[in-house]
Write a protein that holds these residues in place. Sequence first.
Motif, PDB file in Angstrom:
ATOM      1  N   ILE A  87     -17.563 -69.853  11.100  1.00 24.27           N
ATOM      2  CA  ILE A  87     -16.959 -70.823  10.041  1.00 24.27           C
ATOM      3  C   ILE A  87     -18.074 -71.775   9.125  1.00 24.27           C
ATOM      4  O   ILE A  87     -18.515 -71.834   8.512  1.00 24.27           O
ATOM      5  N   SER A  88     -18.388 -72.592  10.340  1.00 21.38           N
ATOM      6  CA  SER A  88     -19.719 -73.504  10.311  1.00 21.38           C
ATOM      7  C   SER A  88     -20.297 -73.472  10.239  1.00 21.38           C
ATOM      8  O   SER A  88     -20.755 -74.457   8.983  1.00 21.38           O
ATOM      9  N   THR A  89     -21.180 -72.166  10.185  1.00 21.07           N
ATOM     10  CA  THR A  89     -22.590 -71.571   9.620  1.00 21.07           C
ATOM     11  C   THR A  89     -22.213 -71.364   8.264  1.00 21.07           C
ATOM     12  O   THR A  89     -23.235 -71.505   7.495  1.00 21.07           O
ATOM     13  N   ILE A  90     -22.021 -70.578   7.690  1.00 22.33           N
ATOM     14  CA  ILE A  90     -21.518 -69.849   6.278  1.00 22.33           C
ATOM     15  C   ILE A  90     -21.012 -70.896   5.375  1.00 22.33           C
ATOM     16  O   ILE A  90     -21.497 -70.760   4.444  1.00 22.33           O
ATOM     17  N   ALA A  91     -20.718 -71.335   5.530  1.00 26.02           N
ATOM     18  CA  ALA A  91     -19.562 -72.367   4.650  1.00 26.02           C
ATOM     19  C   ALA A  91     -20.543 -74.264   5.304  1.00 26.02           C
ATOM     20  O   ALA A  91     -18.952 -74.057   6.111  1.00 26.02           O
ATOM     21  N   GLY A  92     -21.047 -74.816   4.750  1.00 29.02           N
ATOM     22  CA  GLY A  92     -21.048 -76.414   5.259  1.00 29.02           C
ATOM     23  C   GLY A  92     -21.099 -76.526   3.597  1.00 29.02           C
ATOM     24  O   GLY A  92     -20.211 -76.481   2.579  1.00 29.02           O
ATOM     25  N   LYS A  93     -21.573 -77.869   3.329  1.00 28.13           N
ATOM     26  CA  LYS A  93     -21.738 -79.720   2.486  1.00 28.13           C
ATOM     27  C   LYS A  93     -22.066 -78.237   1.391  1.00 28.13           C
ATOM     28  O   LYS A  93     -23.212 -77.812   1.094  1.00 28.13           O
ATOM     29  N   GLY A  94     -20.597 -78.915   0.332  1.00 22.45           N
ATOM     30  CA  GLY A  94     -21.307 -77.891  -0.814  1.00 22.45           C
ATOM     31  C   GLY A  94     -20.200 -76.670  -1.337  1.00 22.45           C
ATOM     32  O   GLY A  94     -19.863 -75.978  -2.507  1.00 22.45           O
ATOM     33  N   ASP A  95     -19.834 -76.330  -0.195  1.00 27.62           N
ATOM     34  CA  ASP A  95     -19.250 -74.881   0.118  1.00 27.62           C
ATOM     35  C   ASP A  95     -17.775 -74.980  -0.538  1.00 27.62           C
ATOM     36  O   ASP A  95     -17.841 -76.052   0.364  1.00 27.62           O
ATOM     37  N   TYR A  96     -16.944 -74.170  -0.530  1.00 28.67           N
ATOM     38  CA  TYR A  96     -15.532 -73.914  -0.551  1.00 28.67           C
ATOM     39  C   TYR A  96     -15.398 -73.194   0.482  1.00 28.67           C
ATOM     40  O   TYR A  96     -15.388 -71.891   0.141  1.00 28.67           O
ATOM     41  N   ILE A  97     -14.176 -73.312   1.754  1.00 31.94           N
ATOM     42  CA  ILE A  97     -13.317 -72.887   2.688  1.00 31.94           C
ATOM     43  C   ILE A  97     -11.464 -72.882   1.585  1.00 31.94           C
ATOM     44  O   ILE A  97     -10.737 -74.007   2.028  1.00 31.94           O
ATOM     45  N   VAL A  98     -11.426 -71.476   1.133  1.00 35.58           N
ATOM     46  CA  VAL A  98      -9.557 -71.083   0.995  1.00 35.58           C
ATOM     47  C   VAL A  98      -8.952 -71.053   2.174  1.00 35.58           C
ATOM     48  O   VAL A  98      -9.201 -69.932   2.142  1.00 35.58           O
ATOM     49  N   LEU A  99      -8.324 -71.392   2.922  1.00 37.27           N
ATOM     50  CA  LEU A  99      -7.332 -70.892   3.581  1.00 37.27           C
ATOM     51  C   LEU A  99      -5.955 -70.700   4.262  1.00 37.27           C
ATOM     52  O   LEU A  99      -4.864 -72.082   3.189  1.00 37.27           O
ATOM     53  N   ASP A 100      -5.527 -70.876   4.539  1.00 35.23           N
ATOM     54  CA  ASP A 100      -3.862 -70.137   4.461  1.00 35.23           C
ATOM     55  C   ASP A 100      -3.202 -71.410   5.470  1.00 35.23           C
ATOM     56  O   ASP A 100      -4.080 -71.814   6.560  1.00 35.23           O
ATOM     57  N   ILE A 101      -2.320 -72.020   5.143  1.00 31.93           N
ATOM     58  CA  ILE A 101      -2.251 -73.705   5.580  1.00 31.93           C
ATOM     59  C   ILE A 101      -1.505 -73.477   7.190  1.00 31.93           C
ATOM     60  O   ILE A 101      -2.087 -74.658   8.181  1.00 31.93           O
ATOM     61  N   ASP A 102      -1.665 -72.099   7.522  1.00 30.79           N
ATOM     62  CA  ASP A 102      -0.836 -71.865   8.909  1.00 30.79           C
ATOM     63  C   ASP A 102      -1.798 -71.641   9.349  1.00 30.79           C
ATOM     64  O   ASP A 102      -1.881 -71.173  11.324  1.00 30.79           O
ATOM     65  N   SER A 103      -3.262 -71.932   9.551  1.00 30.76           N
ATOM     66  CA  SER A 103      -3.775 -71.104  10.548  1.00 30.76           C
ATOM     67  C   SER A 103      -4.172 -71.492  11.257  1.00 30.76           C
ATOM     68  O   SER A 103      -3.756 -72.947  11.855  1.00 30.76           O
TER      69      SER A 103
END
Length: 413
Positions: free
Chosen positions: A134-150
């Motif tokens: 996750i930290s490698t493919i989505a960095g500054k300027g990208d957006y991660i949409v995730l379930d609150i219970d992750s």
Amino acid sequence: MQPDQPDGAVGGDRDLFSKFDDIIAMREGLLASGVEDPFSLVMEKVLSPTRAICNGRDTILLGTYNYMGMTFDPDVVAAGQKALADYGAGTTGSRVLNGTYQGHKEVEEALREFYDMDHAMVFSTGYQANLGIISTIAGKGDYIVLDIDSHASIWDGCALGNAEVVPFKHNDIEAMEKRLKRIPEGAGKLVVLEGVYSMLGDVAPLAEMVKVAKDNGAMVLVDEAHSMGFIGEHGRGVCEAAGIIDQCDFIIGTFSKSVGTVGGFCVSNHPKFEIMRLVCRPYVFTASLPPSVVATAATSIRKLMHGGDKRAHLWENSKRLHLGLTDLGFKLGTDAPQSAIVAVIMPDLERGAAMWEALLKEGLYVNLARPPATPANMTLLRCSLCAEHSAEQVETILGMFERAGKAVGIIES
């Protein structure tokens, strides 16, 4: 140190441990009530995937995530013993230096065959798999949409990568779609989901969610830690059962549950995936798994390919335990069995701890889960069924719950 300052504080500086005062007070209050510490149980001897000696007593294990019971499989154990003798105790190096042995290539080959995917990358833990990918493919300027219970490892991966994090209400397809549509045009988008959520054992509506993600131009990562090996025709997880495994860009999993050892992995069909071995920090800067561990994992994964009978038996165990606990009057996390996890909701932490201890005295170990790890500030007794639990053991477990529940006042006498 000035005499009027608390331990750890100097000259009026803030004690760095003060942020934990509420948790310290909770734990001290729990122990002061006379309850055994539920978070430091010692298993003196493990007898099988379903039994151990705890506090000198033969105890049924119902909280180990050992879903497919592979920890004592003779072929798995033999593979580990041989690798230990042939290659030694550890690699003492990273995968990109001296830490790639033949066994690491073999376990990645087993994963590629298991998932029928082009690429597989193995990490030293499941936590590191989420953290790294996750930290490698989505960095500054990208957006991660995730379930609150992750899971915590997903949240930590988001933080390490410094992407913009956009959470949505648990398993809410409409809320997820609204968040995606608000993301600026042209931005990188990653949707992170889980097949089975570990606290309540509920399953995500992946078919609908993945479609929404793809319709909005997002890549998809699914964590199948609690479904790999068990759910789906071939045990590939909820993605397989939902028929959308080919639409998932990344599938994350762990060896510490159905596989029966330790480690984590990511499989993918992305044509550029192999560059991750050079740019993913939790992969590059961590010593690789010991040879004995990857040997056990490879053997276990290949056996899980043919685990249809074990999967069917585990489903029967889950259905019977869920129905039995419901009939006894316990409140459960799901209306029907959805996975190998059956969560029993407790009124509060104090009575949850008392129930946990009463079950342990009966000869049954379950997990006591508490806030903030649990959703909606719930206290749970989390039961993790195993394919090696016999039908008779499940009936014994139900009797233990009935006696303990009545003794503590969770259900009516």
